[in-house]
Design an enzyme around this catalytic site. Structure first.
Site, short mmCIF file in Angstrom:
data_model
loop_
_atom_site.label_atom_id
_atom_site.label_comp_id
_atom_site.label_asym_id
_atom_site.label_seq_id
_atom_site.Cartn_x
_atom_site.Cartn_y
_atom_site.Cartn_z
N TYR A 40 68.25 27.90 24.20
CA TYR A 40 69.37 29.12 23.96
C TYR A 40 69.52 29.08 22.57
O TYR A 40 70.48 27.83 23.12
CB TYR A 40 70.34 29.32 25.20
CG TYR A 40 69.50 29.94 26.12
CD1 TYR A 40 69.51 31.49 25.92
CD2 TYR A 40 69.64 30.14 27.81
CE1 TYR A 40 69.75 32.61 25.95
CE2 TYR A 40 69.37 31.48 28.36
CZ TYR A 40 69.24 32.35 28.16
OH TYR A 40 68.79 33.62 28.72
N ASP A 95 59.60 52.19 10.02
CA ASP A 95 58.67 50.90 10.61
C ASP A 95 57.34 50.73 10.11
O ASP A 95 56.66 51.39 10.66
CB ASP A 95 59.37 51.64 12.16
CG ASP A 95 57.78 50.84 13.60
OD1 ASP A 95 57.48 49.85 12.69
OD2 ASP A 95 58.42 51.46 14.32
N ARG A 97 52.90 38.03 18.63
CA ARG A 97 54.02 38.76 19.28
C ARG A 97 55.34 38.94 19.07
O ARG A 97 56.14 36.89 18.76
CB ARG A 97 53.55 39.15 21.00
CG ARG A 97 52.26 39.23 21.67
CD ARG A 97 52.55 40.03 23.18
NE ARG A 97 52.77 41.12 22.83
CZ ARG A 97 51.57 41.81 22.03
NH1 ARG A 97 50.15 41.79 21.80
NH2 ARG A 97 51.73 43.27 22.20
N LYS A 139 50.81 42.76 14.70
CA LYS A 139 49.33 43.90 14.40
C LYS A 139 48.90 42.90 13.82
O LYS A 139 47.77 42.44 13.51
CB LYS A 139 50.21 45.22 14.37
CG LYS A 139 50.72 45.17 15.71
CD LYS A 139 51.46 47.04 15.79
CE LYS A 139 52.61 47.46 15.74
NZ LYS A 139 51.93 47.47 17.90
N THR A 196 56.36 44.97 13.31
CA THR A 196 55.50 43.45 14.29
C THR A 196 55.73 43.14 13.42
O THR A 196 54.94 42.92 12.76
CB THR A 196 55.76 44.11 15.28
OG1 THR A 196 54.08 44.94 14.79
CG2 THR A 196 55.63 45.34 16.26
N GLU A 215 71.63 31.80 20.99
CA GLU A 215 72.02 33.02 20.66
C GLU A 215 72.92 32.81 19.69
O GLU A 215 74.13 31.82 19.92
CB GLU A 215 72.68 33.73 21.75
CG GLU A 215 72.55 34.50 23.48
CD GLU A 215 72.64 34.46 24.47
OE1 GLU A 215 73.48 33.58 24.50
OE2 GLU A 215 72.72 35.58 25.10
N1 PLP Z 1 56.53 50.62 16.01
C1 PLP Z 1 55.64 50.95 15.48
C2 PLP Z 1 55.65 51.85 14.27
C3 PLP Z 1 54.89 50.43 17.26
O1 PLP Z 1 53.45 50.85 16.73
C4 PLP Z 1 54.61 50.18 18.04
C5 PLP Z 1 53.94 49.49 18.72
O2 PLP Z 1 52.75 50.38 18.98
C6 PLP Z 1 56.69 49.01 18.11
C7 PLP Z 1 57.19 49.73 17.06
C8 PLP Z 1 56.39 48.58 19.14
O3 PLP Z 1 56.14 47.67 19.45
P1 PLP Z 1 56.26 46.51 20.68
O4 PLP Z 1 55.21 46.66 21.12
O5 PLP Z 1 56.01 44.76 19.75
O6 PLP Z 1 57.30 47.03 21.14
#
Ligand code: PLP
Length: 478
Positions: free
Chosen positions: A64, A241, A279, A273, A270, A66
């Site tokens: 842990y 994002d 992950r 991808k 993320t 935090e």
């Molecule tokens: N943001 C975008 C643009 C995504 O395409 C995704 C996943 O599909 C996410 C956030 C969420 O990612 P996670 O599945 O790791 O929570």
């Protein structure tokens, strides 16, 4: 890592697992078999390196931690500090970001951290004095109610789901669409492209606190300089994002106005991808937002996953190598080859093509829903996912689109010729799929029939290509 070492490592790991729960060991072997033998074209998936995968299987999982680096709520976190600091350092260097936060457990968590830090940074609370309190401990339940109301009464402008945005960009059923007053921008009905003037007009009218740029299914690049201009004009925070295209940013395929990091106040991603890591998620921020992002835990996150942060450090170190730039360029080149392969065979693509890693095929021209096309392709060993297209008449469940992505098969070594062949196989499957009927005999949006022999010939053609580009070459499981 030598072939023999990789094989013996995994065989021993599976033996240890099998002694406790053999069905998990069996499923793990089966998953490798399945991934090896199918054309993985899901745009959000990839194959992480053995070093990244192995890093996740350690005792960092047991700790842990935090808090933040050097400031934890648990004793004995010095080694977690090391790996978290390394992941953040690699992220800062790779993306040229002033600040990086490596704790988010996923992309959605990264977005939640971003939302709450922007709220914390931007929203003036009613003021304790106005509420007659000297400190937060003196606030009554109704004072808290008012605070919650003010925090939740903010506005967010994001890309609509059917234009390619993500659930967390203000989609109504998602928490982002509930905690914010939301409006969405779409794409031009004629071209399918982002219309910056329309986004600006909406922003001027709506005056959002946050503008979210980024996508899950938009097959084009974004001009982030323009998005920042719009945000500045209306006093909004620009949040990008880049979950989908972080690998193309890391690999310097997206540079200048197409690189979000210098323009966004806060950038989320993320790591699993196109970035090809474990992950998980990351938040990058300008200095101004750093202190608020740093409170992701405990604000919205639980204890950080030390084993995953360690794997992020490994994967980000890989992404800083020159080979990753070649990989990222190949991802984009291969997407173009796939798109051209579809177009030359008469298929229709949203926006007419691609300039990132995504190709969005409109399957209505084959007389199919996305659901039927996805299932028929899966029967033939082609793994994709159905996706809405702009103004989709079939809604988000059945859809009219299939989304393809090139990151995974590019990792295996596929090039332009192989992606052209993939387009040929996909078109063959779709041309040979017909609409099925419901039990009552009506046309169904889900049922389909794939002509005899098509699945077999597609499997055989895929196997020929996949054999040339083995996944985890040299890894032999007993
Ligand atoms: N943001 C975008 C643009 C995504 O395409 C995704 C996943 O599909 C996410 C956030 C969420 O990612 P996670 O599945 O790791 O929570």
């Amino acid at each position: 890592m030598s072939d023999a070492l990789l094989s013996s490592t995994y065989n021993q790991i599976l033996e240890i697992i099998a002694k406790v729960e053999p069905r998990v060991a069996d499923a793990t072997r089966a998953e490798l078999r399945d991934q090896r033998s199918s054309l993985k074209l899901i745009a959000s998936e990839n194959y992480a390196s053995p070093a990244t995968l192995l890093t996740m299987g350690t005792w960092f999982s047991d700790k842990y931690a935090e808090g933040t680096v050097g400031h934890r709520f648990y004793a004995g976190c010095q080694n977690v500090d090391t790996v978290e600091a390394l992941a953040a350092e690699h992220a800062r260097e790779l993306f040229g970001a002033p600040y990086a936060y490596a704790q988010p457990h996923s992309g959605i968590d990264a977005n939640l951290v971003a939302f709450w830090s922007i709220l914390a940074h931007r929203v003036e609370t009613p003021g304790l004095e106005k509420l007659g309190a000297k400190n937060v401990n003196e606030l009554s339940e109704s004072d808290w109610e008012q605070l919650r109301h003010e925090l939740g009464n903010q506005r967010l402008l994001g890309m609509a789901l059917d234009a390619g945005g993500h659930l967390t960009h203000g989609f109504r059923p998602n928490i982002s669409g509930k905690m914010f007053h939301q409006q969405q921008y779409g794409t031009d009905p004629q071209t399918g492209l982002l219309d910056y003037d329309a986004v600006a007009a909406k922003a001027r009218e709506f005056k959002p606190l946050i503008i979210v740029a980024g996508y899950s299914a938009y097959p084009r690049r974004i001009n982030f300089a323009k998005m920042r201009e719009i945000a500045d004009e209306v006093g909004a925070t620009l949040m990008v994002d880049m979950a989908h295209f972080a690998g193309l940013v890391a690999g310097k395929v997206f540079t200048g106005d197409e690189d979000p990091v210098p323009f966004a106040h806060v950038t989320t991603t993320t790591t699993h991808k196109s970035l090809r890591g474990p992950r998980g998620g990351l938040v990058l921020a300008q200095e101004e937002y750093a202190a608020d992002v740093d409170r992701g835990c405990p604000m919205v996150l639980g204890g950080p996953l030390g084993h995953v942060m360690a794997a992020k450090a490994v994967a980000l170190a890989e992404a800083r190598q020159p080979e990753f730039r070649t990989y990222a360029q190949n991802v984009a080149d291969n997407a173009k080859a796939l798109a051209e392969g579809f177009l030359s065979r008469g298929a229709q693509l949203v926006t007419g093509g691609t300039d990132n890693h995504i190709v969005l095929l409109d399957v209505s021209t084959f007389g199919l829903t996305g659901r039927q096309a996805e299932s028929a392709l899966l029967d033939a060993g082609v793994v994709t996912n159905r996706n809405s297209i702009p103004h989709d008449p079939n809604g988000a469940w059945y859809t009219s689109g299939i989304r393809f992505g090139t990151p995974a098969l590019t990792t295996r070594g596929f090039g332009r010729d192989e992606f052209d062949r993939v387009a040929e196989l996909v078109v063959d499957v779709l041309k040979n799929t017909s609409v099925g009927t419901t039990k009552a005999g009506a046309p169904s949006k889900a049922a389909y029939a794939l002509a005899d022999g098509v699945a077999d010939r597609t499997h055989a053609a895929s196997a020929e290509m996949l054999d040339k580009f083995p996944l985890y070459p040299g890894l032999d499981l007993a």
